[in-house]
Design an enzyme around this catalytic site. Structure first.
Site, short mmCIF file in Angstrom:
data_model
loop_
_atom_site.label_atom_id
_atom_site.label_comp_id
_atom_site.label_asym_id
_atom_site.label_seq_id
_atom_site.Cartn_x
_atom_site.Cartn_y
_atom_site.Cartn_z
N ASP A 170 0.95 -1.25 0.03
CA ASP A 170 -0.04 0.26 -0.02
C ASP A 170 0.80 1.40 0.12
O ASP A 170 1.54 1.62 1.01
CB ASP A 170 -0.78 -0.07 1.25
CG ASP A 170 -2.03 1.11 1.07
OD1 ASP A 170 -1.90 2.19 0.41
OD2 ASP A 170 -3.10 0.92 1.39
N ALA A 230 -12.93 -7.35 -3.12
CA ALA A 230 -12.99 -5.92 -3.42
C ALA A 230 -13.85 -5.60 -4.59
O ALA A 230 -15.27 -5.26 -4.47
CB ALA A 230 -11.64 -5.31 -3.55
N ASP A 255 -15.54 -12.91 -4.55
CA ASP A 255 -17.03 -12.47 -4.23
C ASP A 255 -17.25 -11.65 -5.05
O ASP A 255 -18.50 -11.46 -5.13
CB ASP A 255 -16.79 -11.96 -2.52
CG ASP A 255 -18.22 -11.51 -2.30
OD1 ASP A 255 -19.27 -12.43 -2.40
OD2 ASP A 255 -18.35 -10.58 -1.91
N GLU A 260 -21.34 -8.41 -13.29
CA GLU A 260 -22.26 -9.24 -12.33
C GLU A 260 -23.55 -8.67 -12.73
O GLU A 260 -23.72 -7.82 -13.29
CB GLU A 260 -21.97 -8.33 -10.98
CG GLU A 260 -20.77 -8.74 -10.52
CD GLU A 260 -20.39 -8.35 -9.02
OE1 GLU A 260 -21.05 -7.77 -8.30
OE2 GLU A 260 -19.04 -8.27 -8.53
N HIS A 278 -21.03 -11.57 -4.73
CA HIS A 278 -21.01 -10.14 -4.03
C HIS A 278 -21.69 -10.22 -2.65
O HIS A 278 -22.80 -9.35 -2.55
CB HIS A 278 -21.44 -9.26 -5.00
CG HIS A 278 -20.86 -7.95 -4.74
ND1 HIS A 278 -20.55 -7.19 -5.87
CD2 HIS A 278 -20.40 -7.33 -3.54
CE1 HIS A 278 -19.95 -5.95 -5.23
NE2 HIS A 278 -20.03 -6.12 -4.13
N LEU A 279 -21.25 -11.18 -2.00
CA LEU A 279 -22.00 -11.14 -0.50
C LEU A 279 -21.31 -10.34 0.70
O LEU A 279 -21.88 -10.30 1.70
CB LEU A 279 -22.08 -12.56 -0.05
CG LEU A 279 -22.87 -13.58 -0.81
CD1 LEU A 279 -22.81 -14.79 -0.04
CD2 LEU A 279 -24.36 -13.12 -0.71
N GLY A 280 -20.12 -9.77 0.30
CA GLY A 280 -19.41 -9.13 1.33
C GLY A 280 -20.17 -8.13 2.14
O GLY A 280 -19.95 -8.33 3.40
N ALA A 281 -20.95 -7.16 1.44
CA ALA A 281 -21.83 -6.32 2.50
C ALA A 281 -23.33 -6.90 2.81
O ALA A 281 -23.86 -6.28 3.66
CB ALA A 281 -22.10 -5.14 1.68
#
Ligand code: MLT
Length: 331
Positions: A170, A230, A255, A260, A278-281
């Site tokens: 980073d 991400a 994810d 999508e 896309h289950l992250g949230a």
């Protein structure tokens, strides 16, 4: 004066929407650009998640729009520059779901390395395959975190008790900060070459699109599991498919996908890939937080108040000021 019209273009937590008393709430399917443009004709505010693309065309169809509020973090589905030019505030809920994403990431790492999905599938199909699905322990391995922001930091903290070595890439994080987290900062190439797990936690921008591509994957050890919770596209999917096919890496946990819904994505055919939609949230807590924060932003914008998580607040204020005085825009 009529009620403010708030268009809700993606599914949002019902409790949060209950806070829009005094507004006329209209729902539309934001994945359909025509339906979105029609709904925006007399909208004062737009509430979205990641399913709705708010581009210049959609904004042009919304002459009264004052705010686009994103119940979530990523703004890659919103043309923020076009919104600024149109005098529309764009706000997100930057911390609402970071914990949920971090927890899913840790879960996916273990799911992938212990072959939970193919072993479970075999069992359901009547096969008791204990030795075929031998995994590895996390202890002693090296985890590479690409992006040590909110989610990356939470992942590092949650993985530390597993006795892993944590390295990160980073460019915006200082060495003392990384040391505080027990993380060693590395260049991306070195991180790819040293890690047994690489997990990606950067936003999708033109600079991060394809960040992990063929060149980076060729640096990886055969033990590598690549995790992306991400954004699709940060990992080049075609390059990943080749690396998996040639068994140059051990597997992946995904994810998010470049396109999508990712139904039919060729990566789903690999047994070495764990995939989720896309289950992250997608936790009750994250959705409640995200919905609440996005609705609060809408209420503030409609009341003419400062919107705390506006990403273009100052630029919009300036554009409105210039429009009011008739002065030409600088630059
Ligand atoms: C986000 O950017 O907040 C997540 O991807 C979740 C979502 O889009 O719903």
């Amino acid at each position: 004066m009529g009620k403010n019209v708030v268009v809700v273009a993606d599914p949002l937590a019902a409790d949060a929407l209950g806070q829009l008393d005094g507004c006329e709430v209209r729902h539309c399917d934001g994945r359909d650009p025509g339906a979105l443009r029609r709904a925006l004709r007399d909208a004062d505010a737009l509430l979205i998640r990641s399913g709705t693309r708010v581009d210049a065309e959609a904004l042009a169809a919304a002459p009264r729009l004052r705010i686009v509020a994103r119940a979530g973090v990523g703004l890659d589905n919103v043309d923020v520059d076009a919104a600024t030019r149109a005098g529309v505030i764009v706000a997100n809920a930057p911390l609402s779901n970071v914990l949920s994403v971090a927890e899913l990431t840790v879960g996916l790492i273990i799911t992938a390395v212990r072959h939970v999905v193919p072993a479970g599938r075999a069992l359901r199909e009547g096969r008791w395959e204990r030795s075929r699905h031998q995994g590895r322990e996390l202890a002693g391995s090296t985890v590479g975190i690409v992006g040590l922001g909110h989610v990356g930091t939470l992942v590092a903290r949650r993985l530390a008790p597993f006795d892993v070595r944590i390295v990160a890439h980073d460019p915006y994080v200082s060495t003392p900060r990384a040391e505080q987290l027990g993380v060693t900062l590395l260049g991306l190439d070195e991180l790819m070459a040293r890690s047994d797990f690489v997990t990606v936690h950067v936003p999708k921008t033109p600079r991060t699109d394809g960040l992990i591509g063929d060149r980076e994957l060729r640096l990886a050890k055969p033990s590598l599991y690549l995790v992306n919770t991400a954004r699709g596209g940060i990992v080049d999917e075609a390059a990943l498919a080749v690396a998996l096919k040639e068994e140059r890496i051990a597997g992946a946990a995904l994810d998010v996908f470049a396109i999508e819904p990712a139904v039919g994505n060729p990566l789903l055919a690999f047994d070495s890939v764990v995939a989720t939609p896309h289950l992250g949230a997608s936790t009750r807590e994250a959705q409640e937080r995200a919905g609440r924060e996005a609705v609060a932003a809408v209420r503030k914008a409609l009341a003419g108040e400062v919107v705390p998580h506006a990403v273009n607040g100052a630029a919009v204020a300036r554009a409105r000021e210039l429009a009011a005085t008739g002065a030409p825009e600088a630059g």
